[in-house]
Design a protein around this motif. Sequence first.
Motif, PDB file in Angstrom:
ATOM      1  N   MET A 124       0.844  -1.169   0.000  1.00  0.00           N
ATOM      2  CA  MET A 124       0.000   0.000   0.000  1.00  0.00           C
ATOM      3  C   MET A 124       0.896   1.241   0.000  1.00  0.00           C
ATOM      4  N   THR A 125       0.583   2.177  -0.866  1.00  0.00           N
ATOM      5  CA  THR A 125       1.362   3.412  -0.889  1.00  0.00           C
ATOM      6  C   THR A 125       0.866   4.347   0.207  1.00  0.00           C
ATOM      7  N   ARG A 126       1.645   5.355   0.498  1.00  0.00           N
ATOM      8  CA  ARG A 126       1.250   6.335   1.509  1.00  0.00           C
ATOM      9  C   ARG A 126      -0.015   7.086   1.082  1.00  0.00           C
ATOM     10  N   PRO A 140       1.262   2.160   7.311  1.00  0.00           N
ATOM     11  CA  PRO A 140       1.108   0.840   6.694  1.00  0.00           C
ATOM     12  C   PRO A 140       2.218   0.491   5.711  1.00  0.00           C
ATOM     13  N   THR A 141       2.684   1.456   4.942  1.00  0.00           N
ATOM     14  CA  THR A 141       3.746   1.195   3.968  1.00  0.00           C
ATOM     15  C   THR A 141       5.028   0.774   4.671  1.00  0.00           C
ATOM     16  N   CYS A 142       5.428   1.507   5.680  1.00  0.00           N
ATOM     17  CA  CYS A 142       6.648   1.171   6.426  1.00  0.00           C
ATOM     18  C   CYS A 142       6.468  -0.118   7.214  1.00  0.00           C
ATOM     19  N   PHE A 143       5.286  -0.324   7.773  1.00  0.00           N
ATOM     20  CA  PHE A 143       4.999  -1.550   8.513  1.00  0.00           C
ATOM     21  C   PHE A 143       5.192  -2.759   7.599  1.00  0.00           C
ATOM     22  N   ASP A 144       4.625  -2.681   6.386  1.00  0.00           N
ATOM     23  CA  ASP A 144       4.780  -3.774   5.422  1.00  0.00           C
ATOM     24  C   ASP A 144       6.247  -3.982   5.053  1.00  0.00           C
TER      25      ASP A 144
END
Length: 83
Positions: free
Chosen positions: A1-3, A72-76
């Motif tokens: 997912m992108t920011r 979410p992007t960094c988490f992934d």
Amino acid sequence: MTREEAQKLFDKSKTEDTLEVYVDCAMCKTRFTLHMTEKELEAFKHSDRNIQDILPRLSRDERELLLSNICPTCFDEIFKYEE
């Protein structure tokens, strides 16, 4: 997912009675806007209950951002499986 996709999803929780709550990702430093009622915000600040019980209206990604300050992007990226 992108920011950008994450912020669009976060914008879905906006209603007439919500406040804008700003959270900066600790990893990428991107600022995200979450939408919470004053009652939800106070419950989050002062409750010892589980976040999913306090803020069921928010998505899992929104709740994670509030708890960990990781988008979410960094988490992934952090937890991606290595092949």
